[in-house]
Design an enzyme around this catalytic site. Structure first.
Site, PDB file in Angstrom:
ATOM      1  N   HIS A 140     100.122  25.702 -87.078  1.00  0.00           N
ATOM      2  CA  HIS A 140     101.257  26.092 -87.921  1.00  0.00           C
ATOM      3  C   HIS A 140     101.190  27.563 -88.341  1.00  0.00           C
ATOM      4  O   HIS A 140     102.182  28.110 -88.825  1.00  0.00           O
ATOM      5  CB  HIS A 140     101.368  25.168 -89.138  1.00  0.00           C
ATOM      6  CG  HIS A 140     100.331  25.366 -90.191  1.00  0.00           C
ATOM      7  ND1 HIS A 140      99.199  24.595 -90.281  1.00  0.00           N
ATOM      8  CD2 HIS A 140     100.243  26.247 -91.213  1.00  0.00           C
ATOM      9  CE1 HIS A 140      98.475  24.971 -91.314  1.00  0.00           C
ATOM     10  NE2 HIS A 140      99.085  25.980 -91.894  1.00  0.00           N
ATOM     11  N   ASP A 170      97.167  20.157 -84.989  1.00  0.00           N
ATOM     12  CA  ASP A 170      97.395  21.385 -85.756  1.00  0.00           C
ATOM     13  C   ASP A 170      96.308  22.430 -85.494  1.00  0.00           C
ATOM     14  O   ASP A 170      95.812  23.072 -86.418  1.00  0.00           O
ATOM     15  CB  ASP A 170      97.512  21.104 -87.248  1.00  0.00           C
ATOM     16  CG  ASP A 170      98.126  22.279 -88.002  1.00  0.00           C
ATOM     17  OD1 ASP A 170      98.901  23.029 -87.385  1.00  0.00           O
ATOM     18  OD2 ASP A 170      97.818  22.455 -89.198  1.00  0.00           O
ATOM     19  N   SER A 244      94.956  29.171 -94.443  1.00  0.00           N
ATOM     20  CA  SER A 244      95.111  28.283 -93.285  1.00  0.00           C
ATOM     21  C   SER A 244      94.440  28.859 -92.047  1.00  0.00           C
ATOM     22  O   SER A 244      94.639  30.028 -91.697  1.00  0.00           O
ATOM     23  CB  SER A 244      96.594  28.073 -92.966  1.00  0.00           C
ATOM     24  OG  SER A 244      97.062  26.875 -93.504  1.00  0.00           O
TER      25      SER A 244
END
Length: 510
Positions: A140, A170, A244
């Protein structure tokens, strides 16, 4: 004694208010008294001695391998991502909302910022795993990017190209071309992590620069219903937007997870973060580096857990395995002979203890591979031969469907349902197919086990204890036979609104 006296004299010189203590501190152990040993030597990382209680050596060794990833995307794409921090195609989108309600679970990457050029930028983190420039991050972070830039720890900016990405896990791999060998971090063993173990999070929160936060492992095996790989490590170390894709490292400085998501009612860290385990990520990353993509396996069944009542109803010793609620036509499972009501207990010789086990095992298998499948059917074990299919857009992966028939039943005196045949009028009223058979539930007593089990008027009983029934008479006889056999509960396959799920209804005690 002389040592204590000398220390008392030294303390006396510092002021009369200071009280002397013995050099060795007594520790009460049960009813006995022991003395603490001298402190253990400080831990070492890469030969560097770290002060007691300090993570300085780990940070010094790992920080140069952690990078900031800036992506550029079209403004319309950014607007979509800003409305949903998971991205339109992310497997974490709706499922995370279901797990946490409507309080918001942002992925910890910086929200896109729109510029006058009708493009936007987003920020995340990553880490270098090879000296020639391969970098791991979240999918993402780079999803829908038209340009990817990497900023090294020393401030050097380099363009990056996408090597491969897998939305289901992911994870993504990008690569930069550096003029010199790069600092790297090594993979660790996430399976060895225990609750309470110390961990570090390294990344670039809010774009302020590389930052380190510390915490502990709060939980293992978190299932957020986002896909077949759900096995998240929950941590309390602060994770924020921009973290992230950054590494979660252990006390040896090795990567044990990839920081991926946070629970946050306000967009910032509240001490509930989630990371993908390294043992899972390492396999996916290796495939992405080799092939650029991953084809996930598919067998074509809807499954649900085996409760203790279900296990008892079908004669299983343990409430383990994956109960098949639906076998989709034309799928690998159907071709292999899997039937509704089967309990899948092993795949490829490995035991299946839960639906999530099966989902993960199937997802890891390559399409076209042939595997042995073991099922429990009508009181005995059967071995089937299964050819794994490819999980395409129109196919749904084996998933842990808990069923829609309500909560588990409690033991009450009687079952409490009235049954009727499935007539043409019933088919029309319930929008059933012309070939639908079974027994429709015409009434449910409010204070009986069937009501507690979640059965409703209009539900159609398709099978009783894994035996198909075509009429109300057959269903009543099958339920009666189950009671006479000494079972504590009866297993019903219920169809409601086009969905099928198994429900157990207990018999009266005694």
């Amino acid at each position: 004694m002389s040592n204590i006296i000398r220390r008392n004299r030294m303390l006396a010189l510092l002021g009369a208010a200071i009280i002397a203590v013995p050099l060795a501190t007594p520790i009460i152990v049960g009813n006995s008294v022991a003395f603490a040993d001298a402190p253990s030597p400080a831990p070492t990382v890469g030969g560097i001695i770290a002060p007691a209680g300090s993570f300085a050596a780990i940070v010094s060794a790992d920080k140069p391998a952690v990078v900031t990833i800036t992506t550029t995307m079209k403004a319309e794409t950014a607007a979509s991502d800003e409305a949903s921090p998971f991205g339109d195609n992310s497997p974490f989108n709706e499922q995370f909302r279901q797990f946490f309600g409507q309080q918001g679970i942002p992925m910890p990457h910086q929200a896109p910022q729109q510029h006058q050029s009708q493009r936007a930028q987003a920020l995340g983190s990553g880490f270098v795993i090879s000296a020639d420039g391969y970098i791991v991050t979240n999918n993402h972070v780079i999803d829908k990017a038209i340009d990817i830039k990497v900023t090294m720890d020393d401030g050097t900016e380099l363009p990056a190209k996408l090597i491969g990405a897998d939305p289901k896990s992911d994870l993504a791999v990008i690569k930069i071309d550096a003029k010199k060998p790069l600092a790297t971090v090594a993979w660790g063993d996430s399976d060895k992590l225990k609750l309470g173990d110390q961990i570090l999070v390294i990344g670039n929160p809010f774009g302020i620069g590389t930052t380190v936060t510390a915490g502990i492992v709060s939980a293992r095996g978190r299932d957020l219903h986002s896909g077949p790989y759900d096995d998240f490590i929950q941590i309390d170390a602060p994770i924020n937007h921009g973290n992230s894709g950054g590494p979660l490292v252990d006390n040896n400085g090795n990567v044990v997870g990839i920081n991926t998501a946070i629970y946050s009612p306000n967009g910032g860290s509240v001490g509930v973060g989630f990371a993908i385990p390294s043992d899972q990520a390492r396999q996916v990353v290796a495939k992405l580096m080799k092939d650029g993509s991953i084809e996930h396996g598919f067998i074509g069944v809807q499954i649900q857990p085996v409760s203790a009542d279900i296990a008892n109803a079908i004669g299983l010793d343990k409430s383990e395995g994956a109960l098949v609620a639906v076998v989709n036509d034309g799928t690998p499972a159907a071709k292999a002979g899997v039937m509704t009501g089967d309990v899948i207990t092993a795949l490829g010789g490995k035991p299946v203890t839960s639906p999530r086990d099966l989902s993960r095992m199937v997802a890891d298998l390559a399409p076209g591979s042939k595997e042995d499948l073991t099922v429990w059917r009508q009181g005995s074990t059967r071995d089937l031969r299964l050819t794994i299919g490819e999980n395409g857009k129109e196919e749904q992966q084996a998933s842990a469907d808990e069923g829609k028939a309500g909560p588990a039943a409690q033991k009450l005196p009687t079952i409490g349902i009235g049954l009727a045949d499935v007539t043409d009028e019933v088919r029309q009223a319930l929008n059933l197919s012309a070939h639908e058979t079974g027994a429709v539930i015409a009434s449910v007593a409010p204070d009986k086990p069937a009501a507690e089990a979640g059965l409703q008027t209009g539900d159609v009983i398709v099978s009783v204890n894994q035996h198909a029934v075509k009429t109300a008479k057959e269903a009543k006889a099958a339920v009666a036979d189950a009671g006479k056999s000494g079972r504590k509960a009866v297993l019903l396959l219920i169809e409601r609104g086009g969905d099928q799920s198994f429900v157990t209804v207990p018999f009266a005690i005694g």
